[in-house]
Design a protein around this motif. Structure first.
Motif, short mmCIF file in Angstrom:
data_model
loop_
_atom_site.label_atom_id
_atom_site.label_comp_id
_atom_site.label_asym_id
_atom_site.label_seq_id
_atom_site.Cartn_x
_atom_site.Cartn_y
_atom_site.Cartn_z
N GLY A 122 0.83 -1.19 0.00
CA GLY A 122 0.00 0.00 0.00
C GLY A 122 0.87 1.24 0.00
O GLY A 122 1.56 1.52 0.99
N GLU A 123 0.85 1.96 -1.08
CA GLU A 123 1.69 3.15 -1.22
C GLU A 123 1.20 3.98 -2.40
O GLU A 123 0.34 3.56 -3.16
CB GLU A 123 3.15 2.75 -1.42
N ARG A 124 1.77 5.16 -2.53
CA ARG A 124 1.41 6.01 -3.66
C ARG A 124 2.07 5.47 -4.92
O ARG A 124 3.28 5.21 -4.93
CB ARG A 124 1.86 7.45 -3.39
N LYS A 125 1.27 5.33 -5.96
CA LYS A 125 1.74 4.72 -7.20
C LYS A 125 1.69 5.73 -8.34
O LYS A 125 0.85 6.63 -8.36
CB LYS A 125 0.89 3.51 -7.58
N THR A 126 2.57 5.51 -9.31
CA THR A 126 2.55 6.31 -10.54
C THR A 126 2.67 5.37 -11.73
O THR A 126 3.59 4.55 -11.79
CB THR A 126 3.70 7.33 -10.57
N ILE A 127 1.74 5.48 -12.66
CA ILE A 127 1.79 4.74 -13.92
C ILE A 127 2.09 5.74 -15.02
O ILE A 127 1.36 6.72 -15.21
CB ILE A 127 0.46 4.03 -14.22
N LYS A 128 3.17 5.51 -15.76
CA LYS A 128 3.54 6.37 -16.87
C LYS A 128 3.04 5.75 -18.16
O LYS A 128 3.47 4.66 -18.54
CB LYS A 128 5.06 6.57 -16.91
N LEU A 129 2.14 6.44 -18.83
CA LEU A 129 1.52 5.91 -20.04
C LEU A 129 2.41 6.15 -21.25
O LEU A 129 3.34 6.96 -21.21
CB LEU A 129 0.15 6.57 -20.25
N ASP A 130 2.12 5.45 -22.35
CA ASP A 130 2.93 5.58 -23.56
C ASP A 130 2.43 6.69 -24.49
O ASP A 130 2.76 6.74 -25.66
CB ASP A 130 2.99 4.26 -24.32
N GLY A 131 1.61 7.57 -23.95
CA GLY A 131 1.07 8.69 -24.71
C GLY A 131 0.01 9.39 -23.87
O GLY A 131 -0.17 9.09 -22.69
N ASN A 132 -0.67 10.33 -24.46
CA ASN A 132 -1.74 11.04 -23.75
C ASN A 132 -3.08 10.36 -23.99
O ASN A 132 -3.42 10.01 -25.14
CB ASN A 132 -1.81 12.49 -24.21
N TYR A 133 -3.84 10.18 -22.90
CA TYR A 133 -5.13 9.51 -22.98
C TYR A 133 -6.15 10.21 -22.09
O TYR A 133 -5.79 10.89 -21.13
CB TYR A 133 -5.02 8.05 -22.52
#
Length: 331
Positions: A197-208
């Protein structure tokens, strides 16, 4: 390792059912038949793909047991030592992009003996790691094959950092740098599972435009990154939509209904139509679009040339003698 992945069998590859990927990890298929080897040559060894071979890939061709079969498959000269040994590799190179920041890291099968020990004996490769018990025997190596890249590891259980570096070099998009995160993704969704349980960041492969499936609401209509508080042992699921789509949200006030889903997406410049149905004893009072009252004909909402997000509110009122006779009560 922070990237999405698919799992296939060798029969899928032979049947031509494996879509093209930038990197392939061969999890030690000890037997690789002639038909399977030909499929690997046809579908995988091309287009700057990277192939990771783990331990005894192709040791058997279905007829013989020989390291010559492994050498032919990997493009490296692989030899064997017949002994039962704990197989651990210690990374020795810190300059190569595949092992950057990993010098001294040990991985493999730290407790259970394995026979045979397989090592790379080839002057044309770049040796990146050696066995801890056989310090002159290379257990991790890479070779540029021209149209593809071959990576061989004689030890199993490759560390996350090594896999991530290999994928980065292959041009695979990394969604998370956190080694605790398991990523699942396809063209329309990205999911993250973690036991922490923690703060997560997902980096996408473009803008959505990103829709949070669990919360039932949009995270953002235009973003390349998702940051959120994650509960341990939970799965976060997000739907990814092109930014050239627009959201239409319908809110109903009173007793009646509007056909279709109450949140929909339409293409930029597209149209939207829905039927309005009051319940018995009720009538339509008004329809507002982004706060402006619009005219309704034949009991339908019709929007053309949608170029932005739209909020529609439909209000129904109880039929009274006053409004039934033509009056139209408003707030």
């Amino acid at each position: 390792m922070g990237a999405g992945y698919d799992t296939y069998s060798m029969s899928d590859l032979v049947d031509g059912k494996v879509p093209e990927h930038k990197a392939y990890i061969m999890l030690s298929p000890i037997e690789v038949t002639k038909e399977e080897s030909e499929a690997i040559d046809k579908y995988i060894k091309k287009n700057n793909h990277t192939v990771v071979w783990v331990y005894a890939c192709g040791y058997s061709d279905g007829e013989t047991l020989s390291t010559d079969n492994i050498s032919a498959l990997t493009g490296m000269t692989v030899k064997e030592v017949s002994l039962s040994s704990v197989i651990n590799v210690r990374i020795s190179d810190n300059d190569n992009p595949l092992t950057k920041g990993l010098k001294g890291v040990m991985y493999g099968n730290s407790t259970q003996g394995v026979n045979p020990l397989l090592y790379v004996d080839d002057t044309s490769v770049t040796k990146l790691g050696y066995y801890t018990d056989r310090k002159t025997y290379a257990g991790l190596a890479v070779k540029d094959m021209g149209s593809w890249t071959s990576v061989y590891s004689g030890a199993m259980n490759l560390p996350v950092g090594l896999l991530r570096n290999i994928l980065k070099q292959a041009g695979v998009h990394i969604y998370s740098e956190n080694s605790n995160d398991i990523i699942f993704t396809n063209a329309n969704y990205v999911a993250l599972y973690s036991g922490f349980g923690e703060r997560k960041t997902i980096k996408l492969d473009g803008n959505y435009a990103v829709y949070d499936v669990n919360k039932g609401e949009y995270y953002s209509m235009n973003t390349s990154e998702i940051t959120f508080d994650h509960e341990a042992y939970d799965t976060a699921l997000f739907r990814l939509l092109p930014t050239d789509k627009h959201r239409i949200t319908i809110t109903i006030d009173g007793n009646g209904n509007v056909s279709g889903e109450k949140t929909v997406e339409v293409e930029n410049g597209g149209s939207y139509t829905a039927d309005i149905t009051p319940e018995k004893g009720y009538m339509l009072d008004k329809v507002t679009v982004n706060g402006e009252v619009i005219e309704v004909k034949d009991g339908k909402i019709v929007l053309n040339d949608v170029t932005a997000d739209v909020e529609i509110e439909v209000k129904f009122v109880l039929i009274t003698e006053e409004n039934e006779c033509g009056g139209k009560p408003h707030d």
